[in-house]
Design a protein around this motif. Structure first.
Motif, PDB file in Angstrom:
ATOM      1  N   ASN A 236      -2.078  14.624  -0.618  1.00 43.51           N
ATOM      2  CA  ASN A 236      -1.571  13.635  -0.058  1.00 43.51           C
ATOM      3  C   ASN A 236       0.041  13.787  -0.156  1.00 43.51           C
ATOM      4  OD1 ASN A 236      -1.035  11.006   0.611  1.00 43.51           O
ATOM      5  ND2 ASN A 236      -1.947   9.958  -0.991  1.00 43.51           N
TER       6      ASN A 236
ATOM      7  N   TYR B  39      10.640   8.498   5.358  1.00 43.48           N
ATOM      8  CA  TYR B  39       9.647   9.051   5.867  1.00 43.48           C
ATOM      9  C   TYR B  39       9.906   9.782   7.185  1.00 43.48           C
ATOM     10  CZ  TYR B  39       6.536   6.358   2.963  1.00 43.48           C
ATOM     11  OH  TYR B  39       5.912   6.160   1.764  1.00 43.48           O
TER      12      TYR B  39
ATOM     13  N   LEU C 110      -7.120   3.124  -3.211  1.00 45.90           N
ATOM     14  CA  LEU C 110      -8.465   3.519  -3.692  1.00 45.90           C
ATOM     15  C   LEU C 110      -8.418   5.327  -3.694  1.00 45.90           C
ATOM     16  CD1 LEU C 110     -10.639   1.331  -1.109  1.00 45.90           C
ATOM     17  CD2 LEU C 110     -10.010   0.723  -3.637  1.00 45.90           C
TER      18      LEU C 110
ATOM     19  N   LYS D 164      -1.412   7.719   6.025  1.00 50.65           N
ATOM     20  CA  LYS D 164      -1.138   9.089   5.673  1.00 50.65           C
ATOM     21  C   LYS D 164      -2.398   9.766   5.289  1.00 50.65           C
ATOM     22  CE  LYS D 164       3.685   7.808   5.063  1.00 50.65           C
ATOM     23  NZ  LYS D 164       3.746   7.878   6.622  1.00 50.65           N
TER      24      LYS D 164
ATOM     25  N   LYS E 247       9.322  -3.438   0.194  1.00 51.58           N
ATOM     26  CA  LYS E 247       9.672  -2.130  -0.590  1.00 51.58           C
ATOM     27  C   LYS E 247       8.520  -1.526  -1.131  1.00 51.58           C
ATOM     28  CE  LYS E 247      13.522  -0.211  -1.924  1.00 51.58           C
ATOM     29  NZ  LYS E 247      14.140  -0.064  -0.592  1.00 51.58           N
ATOM     30  N   HIS E 248       7.697  -2.147  -1.982  1.00 57.58           N
ATOM     31  CA  HIS E 248       6.309  -1.705  -2.646  1.00 57.58           C
ATOM     32  C   HIS E 248       5.548  -1.151  -1.555  1.00 57.58           C
ATOM     33  CE1 HIS E 248       3.549  -0.852  -5.658  1.00 57.58           C
ATOM     34  NE2 HIS E 248       2.720  -1.659  -5.268  1.00 57.58           N
ATOM     35  N   LEU E 249       5.329  -1.778  -0.546  1.00 58.12           N
ATOM     36  CA  LEU E 249       4.406  -1.402   0.808  1.00 58.12           C
ATOM     37  C   LEU E 249       5.039   0.187   1.219  1.00 58.12           C
ATOM     38  CD1 LEU E 249       3.562  -4.809   2.405  1.00 58.12           C
ATOM     39  CD2 LEU E 249       1.977  -3.145   1.213  1.00 58.12           C
ATOM     40  N   ALA E 250       6.394  -0.028   1.250  1.00 59.74           N
ATOM     41  CA  ALA E 250       7.167   1.278   1.881  1.00 59.74           C
ATOM     42  C   ALA E 250       6.774   2.317   0.784  1.00 59.74           C
ATOM     43  CB  ALA E 250       8.598   1.154   1.721  1.00 59.74           C
ATOM     44  N   ALA E 251       6.686   2.318  -0.329  1.00 57.31           N
ATOM     45  CA  ALA E 251       6.438   3.239  -1.475  1.00 57.31           C
ATOM     46  C   ALA E 251       5.064   3.607  -1.272  1.00 57.31           C
ATOM     47  CB  ALA E 251       6.588   2.761  -2.888  1.00 57.31           C
ATOM     48  N   LEU E 252       3.926   2.770  -0.941  1.00 62.17           N
ATOM     49  CA  LEU E 252       2.828   3.376  -0.666  1.00 62.17           C
ATOM     50  C   LEU E 252       2.448   3.629   0.805  1.00 62.17           C
ATOM     51  CD1 LEU E 252       1.072   0.043  -2.187  1.00 62.17           C
ATOM     52  CD2 LEU E 252       0.847   2.312  -2.920  1.00 62.17           C
ATOM     53  N   GLY E 253       3.467   3.724   1.503  1.00 59.44           N
ATOM     54  CA  GLY E 253       3.136   4.531   2.691  1.00 59.44           C
ATOM     55  C   GLY E 253       3.590   3.568   4.116  1.00 59.44           C
ATOM     56  N   LEU E 254       3.483   2.297   3.792  1.00 65.09           N
ATOM     57  CA  LEU E 254       3.384   1.264   5.054  1.00 65.09           C
ATOM     58  C   LEU E 254       4.837   0.896   5.114  1.00 65.09           C
ATOM     59  CD1 LEU E 254       0.457  -0.810   3.716  1.00 65.09           C
ATOM     60  CD2 LEU E 254       0.724   1.063   5.260  1.00 65.09           C
ATOM     61  N   THR E 255       5.299   1.387   6.411  1.00 64.83           N
ATOM     62  CA  THR E 255       6.639   1.045   6.889  1.00 64.83           C
ATOM     63  C   THR E 255       6.491   0.736   8.414  1.00 64.83           C
ATOM     64  OG1 THR E 255       7.239   3.169   7.264  1.00 64.83           O
ATOM     65  CG2 THR E 255       8.188   2.109   5.359  1.00 64.83           C
TER      66      THR E 255
ATOM     67  N   TYR F 270       7.648  10.899  -1.202  1.00 62.77           N
ATOM     68  CA  TYR F 270       8.590   9.644  -1.185  1.00 62.77           C
ATOM     69  C   TYR F 270       9.306   9.679  -2.428  1.00 62.77           C
ATOM     70  CZ  TYR F 270       9.844   4.818  -0.443  1.00 62.77           C
ATOM     71  OH  TYR F 270      10.468   3.605  -0.381  1.00 62.77           O
TER      72      TYR F 270
ATOM     73  N   SER G 230      -3.971   8.676   2.290  1.00 66.79           N
ATOM     74  CA  SER G 230      -4.478   7.642   1.187  1.00 66.79           C
ATOM     75  C   SER G 230      -5.305   6.403   1.715  1.00 66.79           C
ATOM     76  CB  SER G 230      -3.570   7.348  -0.016  1.00 66.79           C
ATOM     77  OG  SER G 230      -2.353   6.785   0.644  1.00 66.79           O
ATOM     78  N   ARG G 231      -6.056   5.833   0.982  1.00 73.09           N
ATOM     79  CA  ARG G 231      -6.703   4.785   1.105  1.00 73.09           C
ATOM     80  C   ARG G 231      -6.043   3.393   0.473  1.00 73.09           C
ATOM     81  NH1 ARG G 231      -8.198   9.071   2.233  1.00 73.09           N
ATOM     82  NH2 ARG G 231      -9.420   9.570   3.969  1.00 73.09           N
ATOM     83  N   LEU G 232      -5.771   2.439   0.935  1.00 74.70           N
ATOM     84  CA  LEU G 232      -5.478   1.190   0.381  1.00 74.70           C
ATOM     85  C   LEU G 232      -6.290   0.117   0.618  1.00 74.70           C
ATOM     86  CD1 LEU G 232      -1.548   1.459   1.319  1.00 74.70           C
ATOM     87  CD2 LEU G 232      -2.357   2.492  -0.915  1.00 74.70           C
TER      88      LEU G 232
ATOM     89  N   ASP H 240      14.047   3.063   3.931  1.00 76.75           N
ATOM     90  CA  ASP H 240      12.626   3.168   3.577  1.00 76.75           C
ATOM     91  C   ASP H 240      12.075   4.199   4.943  1.00 76.75           C
ATOM     92  OD1 ASP H 240      12.348   2.394   1.068  1.00 76.75           O
ATOM     93  OD2 ASP H 240      12.065   0.162   2.147  1.00 76.75           O
TER      94      ASP H 240
ATOM     95  N   ARG I 274       3.022  10.868   1.321  1.00 76.03           N
ATOM     96  CA  ARG I 274       3.337   9.721   0.378  1.00 76.03           C
ATOM     97  C   ARG I 274       3.948  10.234  -0.995  1.00 76.03           C
ATOM     98  NH1 ARG I 274      -0.175   6.133  -1.486  1.00 76.03           N
ATOM     99  NH2 ARG I 274      -0.169   7.505  -3.527  1.00 76.03           N
TER     100      ARG I 274
ATOM    101  N   ILE J 269      -3.926  -2.079  -4.139  1.00 78.13           N
ATOM    102  CA  ILE J 269      -4.581  -1.171  -4.704  1.00 78.13           C
ATOM    103  C   ILE J 269      -4.870   0.123  -4.174  1.00 78.13           C
ATOM    104  CG2 ILE J 269      -7.143  -1.814  -4.878  1.00 78.13           C
ATOM    105  CD1 ILE J 269      -7.173  -1.299  -7.915  1.00 78.13           C
TER     106      ILE J 269
END
Lengths: 759, 72
Positions: free
Chosen positions: A94, A240, A534, B53, B25-33, A100, B55-57, A236, A97, A532
Motif C-alpha cells: 500500500n 498525492y 479494513l 489506492k 485532514k484525517h480523510l486526506a491522510a487515509l487517501g481521500l482528497t 503520505y 486500501s479498504r476503508l 494535502d 498511502r 476505520i
C-alpha cells in the motif's frame, strides 16, 4: 547509544518489525499521562555494529496532524525527544498511502530511513518495487525488509548506524515554493528547530501549531492573505500529486483484479449474512471456552454417569481428621456433559482444592499440619492467602484461551469488520461499533473486557463502556445465580431456568439503558465520526498471537497477587477473629461473635429497603456479609452463603434451608440477586477500572454509579414484587424521567448547535 | 452525488469533501482528497466500504454523506 524511532501507519507491520528487532527483551511500559503505549527495546543481533541501538515503537498513525492522541504522541516524541534516526516503516502493498506520512516525517530535521516492509507479500502479488527511483526522488536510504520472515533486518540496522552520525535538514516535496519559502523564513529567523516542519504545519492551519507557536502561526497566516483556507487543502492534494506519479514509476504490474480479501468481505460484510455469521462465530468461541456441556450432548439426553473421577486421590489431615480430595475429578467430563477446551483448562488449573493449584495448596496445608503449625497459621495460609490467589489464578488459562481467540479475530482482520457491521446499531445508543467486543466479553469476565476498552475512540466512550460491563453477567456471577435460582424454585415454585434467563436479560437491558442515559447526560459528546481501515485478511502468525495473549495474561496474574491477595487476607481475619466467651480471639470462621458478624449485623440495616435487612427472622447478617464478600469476588457469595447457612441453621444445612429458616420473602430474595448482579463486581475489576479510566474522579463516580444503580433497582424489585402497587408509581416515575432526559437532551442539543455556530 | 448514495462497483472520483477541517485532514491522510479515484465495495443505507489506492476503508453514513463524488 543510538536512539531509533519506528513511525508508520497502523497495520504496516511496525510492531512485528519491533519484535523481530528486539526479540524477547521487548519491554511494554505505560508512560504516565498517555493512554496509548509506546514501547522501547534494544536491538539484539548487533554483530557488525559497535554501538547499542535502542528502538522505540511509536503508536500507529496516519499523519502528523493532531486527529488522534496517538498522532500527538508520535509528533511530540520526534520533536522533543530527538531520536538519532527515524525509520519510516512503509507497507509495500500500500505504497502511496503509506508514503503520505513519510513525506511529513521528511519535513523534520532528522535522519530518516525508509523501510519498505511486507516485501514478501509484494512478491507474492507478483509486483516489484524499484527502490532506486524512490531513493533518488526522496533523498534518503530506502531498504526492503520483511519483518515476518526476518529478511533485511541486519542491513537496516547497519544503515541506521551509518545515518545516525549524519545530519539532515528537512525537505519538502510540495510544489508551492513561494508560500513555503516565506513561512520557512519566518520560522528560521526566530531560530526555531525543525523550522520547515513547523512552517508547513502553520500553512496547513494546524491546531497544535497554533497553540504552540501562536505568534509565528499568525504571521504565517497573515502572509498568505486571501489564500488561507485553500492552502491547507492544496497541501494535502499536492502530497498525492507528488506521490501518485512516483509510485506509478516505482511499482511495476498493478493488477486491478479483486483480491481474495474483497471476495471474503462480500460475504462477511453482506447486508443479510454479516450479523448471523458474526453471532455464530462469537457463539462458537464462547462455547469452546466456557461450556461444560460441549455440543449440548447432555441436554440432548446423553448420560455421562457420575463423570470422570480423576486419576489421583489425596488424603489431607492428621489422625482422625482426614479428608479425601479428588483434585482432577470432572477434568474431561462430568455428570453434566463433556468439558470444552477452556473448561478443561479451568479444571486443570483449579482452585485451592482442585487441579494443579489444588495439589499445591493441599500439599502446603499438609506440610504445615505435619510440622505442627498452630491452627491459625494453617488457616491463614490455606484459607486466607491461598484460597483467594488460587481462585483467580485458576481462571487465567481459560481467560488466556479466550484472548487467544479474540487475538485471532483481531490479527486476521475480522474484528475491524465486526465493528463496522455493528456500528449502525450501536450508533443509536451513543457508542461506536467498537464498544461491542468489550461488552460481549463481559459475559466471560469483566477484567479482560475492561482492558479491551483501550481500543475505543474517546475517553467518554471508554467510561460508558467500562461502567456497563459488570451488567453483563460474568462466569462467577453465573455460579451464584444458579444457587439462588434453585432456592427461588424451592420457595416460590418459579422455574429456575426462567429466573436465570430473566436476570441475564435484566442485566443487558440495564446496560443498554445506562449507555443511552449517560450519552444524553453526563457523558455527552458528539458521537465521533466512524471511519476505520479494513486490513486485508491474513493468516496471523503464531508468534505474535502468543505475545498478545501473554501480554494480557500477565496483567491478570499481577492482579491476583496484589489486590485479591490483600482482600482475602483481610476478610479471612474479620471472619476468623472475634469475641467468644467475653474474650477476643479466634472463633469459628464466619460464626456469630466474629468481627464479620458484627459488621454484617450493622450493615444489614442498610438492606431494609431491599427486603433482606432486619425484617428477617434470622440470619439477616449472613445476607449482608455475603453481599460484602461479593464485592471482593463474586465467587465468595456462594461460598460464604453455604458456610454461613451451616453455621446458622445447623450442620449440613444448605442455602435453601437458610432461605426458609430466615423467612426471607420472594421479593427479598430476588432483590438480593438483583443487587449482587449489578453492584461493584469484584476487587479485580475495580483494580482494572482504575488502570483503564482516565482519572480518580471518574473511578469514584463509576463505583458510586454501580452502588446506586444496584441499590435503587434492588429496592424497586423488592417493593414491586412484594406490594404490587409500587409498580404504578415506578412506571409513572420512569415515564417522567424519560421525558425529563428527553427535554434535557433537546435543550443541550440546541445549546451545542449555538456554540458550534459561534465557533 | 453523495458518496452515501453512490452505486457499488463503479469507478468514482471525489469532487469535494465537506466537514470540520480536522476530519477533512484525517480523510486526506487515509487517501481521500479532491480528485481521488475510489470505488464502493458495499453500501448499506449509507454505511460504505470503499477501495482507495490500495486500501479498504469503512465509514458511517454521517461521514459518507459529506463526500461528493461523480461517476467517471
Amino acid at each position: 547509544m543510538i536512539k531509533v524511532a519506528l513511525a508508520g501507519n497502523p497495520n504496516c507491520g511496525k510492531t512485528t518489525l519491533f519484535n523481530a528487532l528486539t526479540g524477547s527483551t521487548a519491554y511494554v511500559g505505560n508512560w504516565p499521562g498517555v493512554t496509548v503505549e509506546k514501547r522501547s527495546g534494544v536491538y539484539r543481533g548487533k554483530k557488525s555494529i559497535d554501538e547499542e541501538i535502542e528502538i522505540i515503537d511509536l503508536p500507529g498513525i496516519y499523519s502528523l496532524s493532531p486527529f488522534t492522541p496517538e498522532e500527538i504522541i508520535s509528533r511530540n516524541y520526534i520533536i522533543n525527544e530527538k531520536p538519532d534516526v527515524v525509520i519510516s516503516v512503509v507497507d509495500g502493498t500500500n505504497l502511496e498511502r503509506n508514503l503520505y506520512l513519510t513525506t511529513q516525517v521528511l519535513e523534520m530535521d532528522v535522519p530518516v530511513i525508509i523501510a519498505i516492509n511486507m516485501i514478501d507479500a509484494v512478491k507474492e502479488k507478483h509486483e516489484s518495487i524499484d527502490f532506486e527511483i524512490l531513493e533518488k526522488e526522496l533523498g534518503v536510504p530506502v531498504l526492503p525488509v520483511s519483518a515476518l520472515k526476518n529478511e533485511g533486518l541486519g542491513e537496516l540496522m547497519k544503515a541506521v548506524a551509518k545515518e545516525a552520525k549524519a545530519r539532515r535538514n528537512g525537505k519538502t516535496f510540495i510544489d508551492m515554493e513561494k508560500e513555503i519559502d516565506v513561512a520557512f523564513g519566518l520560522y528560521k529567523n526566530e531560530g526555531k528547530e525543525n523550522a520547515l516542519f513547523h512552517a508547513m504545519k502553520a500553512l496547513e492551519n494546524d491546531s497544535l501549531e497554533k497553540e504552540e507557536n501562536p505568534d509565528l502561526y499568525q504571521k504565517v497566516q497573515d502572509s498568505m492573505g486571501e489564500n488561507k483556507s485553500n492552502c491547507a487543502h492544496e497541501i494535502d492534494e499536492k502530497r498525492y500529486s507528488f506521490l501518485s506519479p512516483l509510485c506509478q514509476r516505482a511499482k511495476a504490474s498493478k493488477n486491478k483484479k479483486r483480491s481474495l480479501s474483497d471476495r471474503i468481505d462480500k460475504v462477511l460484510t453482506h447486508r443479510w449474512w454479516a450479523l448471523p455469521i458474526m453471532a455464530l462465530v462469537l457463539f462458537a468461541i464462547f462455547h469452546l471456552v466456557f461450556a461444560s456441556d460441549l455440543f449440548y450432548l447432555n441436554a440432548f439426553g446423553v448420560n455421562f454417569g457420575e463423570g470422570y473421577q480423576g486419576f489421583i486421590e489425596l488424603n489431607v489431615g492428621l489422625g482422625s481428621e482426614i479428608e479425601t480430595y479428588r483434585p482432577f475429578a470432572g477434568l474431561f467430563w462430568s455428570d453434566g456433559g463433556i468439558n470444552s477446551p477452556g473448561e478443561i483448562l479451568h479444571v486443570l488449573a483449579g482452585d485451592n482444592e482442585t487441579g494443579i493449584l489444588g495439589c499445591a495448596c493441599l500439599g502446603i496445608k499438609q506440610l504445615l499440619l505435619i510440622w505442627g503449625a498452630p491452627e491459625w497459621v494453617v488457616g491463614f495460609f490455606y484459607d486466607g492467602v491461598l484460597s483467594g490467589v488460587a481462585a483467580v489464578l485458576g481462571f487465567v488459562p481459560q481467560i488466556m484461551l479466550l484472548f487467544f481467540f479474540f487475538s485471532l479475530m483481531e490479527d486476521s482482520g475480522y474484528m475491524a469488520r465486526i465493528s463496522f457491521v455493528l456500528d449502525r446499531i450501536f450508533h443509536r445508543l451513543g457508542v461506536s461499533g467498537r464498544a461491542f467486543l468489550p461488552m460481549i466479553m463481559g459475559f466471560g469476565c469483566g477484567v479482560p473486557a475492561m482492558m479491551n476498552t483501550r481500543t475505543l475512540g474517546s475517553d467518554k466512550e471508554r467510561t460508558k463502556t467500562i461502567r456497563v460491563i459488570p451488567f453483563f453477567t460474568c462466569g462467577a456471577k453465573a455460579e451464584f445465580l444458579v444457587t439462588v435460582a434453585a432456592a427461588v424454585a424451592g420457595v416460590a415454585s418459579f422455574d429456575a431456568g426462567a429466573f436465570t434467563f430473566l436476570i441475564y436479560l435484566l442485566g443487558v437491558l440495564v446496560a443498554f439503558f445506562s449507555v443511552v442515559i449517560m450519552s444524553k447526560t453526563s457523558q455527552r459528546e458528539k458521537t465521533p465520526p466512524f471511519i476505520i481501515e479494513l486490513p486485508s485478511y491474513h493468516r496471523p502468525s503464531l508468534r505474535s498471537l502468543l505475545i498478545h495473549v501473554w501480554d494480557r495474561g500477565k496483567h491478570f496474574i499481577e492482579k491476583a497477587f496484589t489486590i485479591i491477595l490483600f482482600s482475602t487476607v483481610i476478610i479471612w481475619f474479620l471472619a476468623s477473629f472475634g469475641w467468644a466467651g467475653g474474650q477476643f480471639g479466634m472463633v469459628e470462621s464466619g460464626a456469630e461473635g466474629s468481627i464479620l458478624y458484627y459488621i454484617g449485623t450493622g450493615l444489614s440495616y442498610l438492606f431494609y429497603p431491599l427486603g433482606f435487612g432486619p425484617q428477617l427472622a434470622h440470619g439477616s447478617w449472613a445476607f449482608a456479609v455475603a453481599s460484602i464478600q461479593g464485592i471482593v469476588a463474586k465467587e465468595n457469595v456462594t461460598a460464604s452463603l453455604e458456610t454461613l447457612s451451616a453455621n446458622i441453621v445447623g450442620p449440613g444445612a444448605s442455602f435453601e434451608d437458610l432461605v426458609s429458616y430466615s423467612g426471607i420473602s420472594v421479593g427479598g430474595l430476588t432483590a438480593f440477586t438483583v443487587f449482587n448482579m449489578l453492584t461493584i463486581p469484584c476487587f479485580a475489576s475495580i483494580g482494572t477500572a482504575k488502570a483503564e479510566l482516565k482519572d480518580r474522579k471518574t473511578l469514584w463516580s463509576t463505583i458510586a454509579f454501580w452502588l446506586i444503580t444496584s441499590y435503587v433497582l434492588g429496592s424497586l424489585t423488592f417493593l414491586m414484587i412484594e406490594f404490587i402497587w409500587p409498580i404504578a408509581v415506578v412506571v409513572v416515575s420512569l415515564l417522567l424521567c424519560g421525558i425529563g432526559i428527553y427535554l434535557y437532551d433537546r435543550n443541550m442539543k440546541e445549546k451545542e448547535i449555538e456554540k458550534e455556530e459561534v465557533y | 452525488m453523495k458518496l452515501s448514495e453512490a452505486p457499488i462497483n463503479v469507478e468514482l472520483s471525489i469532487e469535494q469533501i465537506k466537514g470540520k477541517a480536522s476530519v477533512v485532514k484525517h480523510l486526506a491522510a487515509l487517501g481521500l482528497t479532491k480528485g481521488s479515484e475510489i470505488a464502493l465495495l458495499s453500501n448499506q443505507h449509507g454505511a460504505v466500504v470503499l477501495v482507495v489506492k490500495e486500501s479498504r476503508l469503512a465509514m458511517d453514513k454521517t461521514m459518507s454523506s459529506n463526500i461528493e463524488v461523480k461517476q467517471k
